[in-house]
Design an enzyme around this catalytic site. Structure first.
Site, PDB file in Angstrom:
ATOM      1  N   ARG A  78      51.143  33.507 -10.489  1.00  0.00           N
ATOM      2  CA  ARG A  78      50.326  34.051 -11.578  1.00  0.00           C
ATOM      3  C   ARG A  78      51.248  34.719 -12.591  1.00  0.00           C
ATOM      4  NH1 ARG A  78      48.051  38.538  -7.350  1.00  0.00           N
ATOM      5  NH2 ARG A  78      49.674  40.084  -7.639  1.00  0.00           N
ATOM      6  N   LYS A  85       9.181  -1.185   2.999  1.00  0.00           N
ATOM      7  CA  LYS A  85       8.449  -0.287   3.898  1.00  0.00           C
ATOM      8  C   LYS A  85       9.287   0.156   5.089  1.00  0.00           C
ATOM      9  CE  LYS A  85       5.103  -1.897   6.518  1.00  0.00           C
ATOM     10  NZ  LYS A  85       3.787  -2.324   7.037  1.00  0.00           N
ATOM     11  N   ARG A 121       0.811  -1.222   0.000  1.00  0.00           N
ATOM     12  CA  ARG A 121       0.000   0.000   0.000  1.00  0.00           C
ATOM     13  C   ARG A 121       0.843   1.270   0.000  1.00  0.00           C
ATOM     14  NH1 ARG A 121      -4.194  -0.677   4.742  1.00  0.00           N
ATOM     15  NH2 ARG A 121      -2.657  -2.174   5.523  1.00  0.00           N
TER      16      ARG A 121
END
Length: 462
Positions: A442, A23, A16
């Site tokens: 960088r 379940k 269900r």
């Protein structure tokens, strides 16, 4: 005192529920439904706990891995007595008390189970059934008593007469049995005339006339024994659970600004003078200290939050540890194994995964920190990323105490930054940085005077 063994019935499919998930594994407040039942049984200190699994048994076993459980297979589900028959070999020679509970009753409390066990032992009964009264008993087996109040039998609703269906005392599906007496009785249970199943409640009628007989223990709160068979019932369970948690926390000195919108699991513990804003979800075995503030929209599961910490709106915190006096959010994500030492700060749109942020350190904005150990008093600039995955394996980054990391820095693991070092903004760091060093990673900036106008002119001609 007799030895105790617990049996949890968890073999049913739960048709269900209309779900591919067994379940008993449907989540309730962040834990599988059956986990709440296991927690309720734990304080009874049973010598053994058996779980009877059937539908998707492997999935049930996997979900409960790590628990001290024994699994018994019931591949064909032919009723609750049939389920107990499957334990005959596992419990061969066991002569103690058998506690039988359903895996779909997540509101059941340890106190009720302890009271049931005490009643069973005090009366020296062969069987004691947990009962309650419902205003509407539809769907439950009814407890049939004699004129003197003795329990005679339990009749399932499908097989009850019209008169028996008027009875409001119902079987809660929780029992204590003298094990050897039960195993003798269930050998005599016959299939139901309606469904052809072997019903465990039929053992009550078989045991009632034997020395010791049967008893009933009534629980006052019918919500405790609510089972879950539909999605609507699952929603009801959540509402009841959240309400009970809110009532408990209010009584313990926690401020809930809107108790009806506090979604807190039953295993959560929160210290006094903490404040919870509406629409907070706190699940699992979370522990929050005293004087903490949790703002709206947060979801916290299986985590520890120290005293006086503040969790701002929209944070997701999973399996993490947050020290006292910390400040998190808004919209921060702490993934499993994140650790924030006391007075650390993790700001907006920061993700922390399997990392330590040391005492007094800050990761204020727009950063990803993964597989990293950050020392004390470190400042991590906005947009910083620790690159922990090379496509094959995870690697660690170590940032020692008193480091300053500028904005938009990429730290490519494995890499370490020594104490007191400074990382220039925009750097990509691929090599270890010594203590007290100033690291640039960088390209040098080049300014070409007048080139912007030339660039624009060329693009217009195109």
């Amino acid at each position: 005192m007799n030895e105790l063994c617990t049996v949890i019935l968890a073999a049913g499919q739960g048709t269900r529920m209309r779900s591919k998930l067994p379940k008993v594994l449907h989540p309730v407040a962040g834990l599988p439904m059956i986990a709440h039942v296991i927690e309720a049984c734990r304080p009874l200190c049973a010598t053994r706990t058996l779980v009877i699994a059937g539908h998707q048994a492997d999935r049930v076993k996997q979900a409960l891995a790590g628990e001290a459980l024994e699994f018994v297979s019931q591949p064909d589900q032919r009723g609750t007595a049939h389920a107990l028959l499957q334990t005959t070999e596992a419990l061969a020679g066991f002569d103690g008390d058998l506690l039988v509970v359903s895996g779909d009753t997540p509101l059941l409390t340890s106190q009720t189970l302890a009271d049931l066990l005490w009643s069973h032992r005090e009366t020296h009964a062969l069987a004691t059934v947990l009962t309650t009264e419902l205003p509407d008993p539809t769907g439950y087996g009814r407890v049939i008593r004699s004129a003197t109040g003795a329990v005679l039998r339990i009749v399932e609703e499908l097989e009850a007469t019209q008169q028996e269906r008027q009875i409001r005392e119902i079987n809660a599906g929780v029992y204590c049995f003298a094990a050897q007496a039960l195993f003798l009785a269930i050998q005599s249970i016959r299939p139901s005339a309606v469904k052809g199943e072997l019903y465990l409640p039929d053992a009550i009628a078989l045991l009632r006339d034997r020395d010791g007989g049967v008893q009933a223990h009534r629980v006052d709160d019918p919500d405790e024994v609510r089972g879950v068979n539909t999605r609507a019932e699952l929603a009801d369970i959540h509402r009841i659970l959240w309400r009970k948690s809110a009532e408990r926390l209010l009584a313990e000195g926690v401020t809930l600004l809107d108790p009806e919108r506090a979604y807190i699991g039953p295993l959560v513990r929160i210290g006094s003078d903490s404040i919870l804003y509406p629409n907070v979800i706190i699940e699992g075995q979370t522990v929050i200290g005293e004087g903490a503030t949790i703002y709206s929209g947060c979801r916290i599961r299986d985590s520890t939050i120290g005293d006086d910490s503040v969790i701002l709106d929209g944070c997701v915190i999973q399996e993490s540890q947050i020290g006292s006096g910390c400040h998190v959010g808004p919209y921060a994500h702490l993934r499993p194994e994140a650790q924030l030492r006391q007075h650390a700060k993790v700001g907006n749109f920061v993700e922390i995964k399997k990392s330590i942020v040391g005492e007094g350190s800050k990761v204020p904005h727009l950063s990803y920190i993964g597989d990293t150990a950050i020392g004390e008093r470190v400042n991590v600039g906005a947009g910083t990323i620790t690159c922990n995955y090379d496509g094959f394996a995870k690697h660690r980054t170590v940032i020692e105490d008193d480091v300053f990391v500028g904005s938009d820095v990429i730290l490519v693991a494995p890499v370490s930054v020594g104490r007191g070092a400074i990382i220039a903004a925009g750097s990509t760091i691929t090599e270890n940085v010594p203590p007290d060093a100033l690291a640039f990673g960088r390209a040098r900036q080049v300014n070409q005077s007048g080139s912007a106008s030339v660039f624009r002119s060329n693009h217009r001609k195109e």
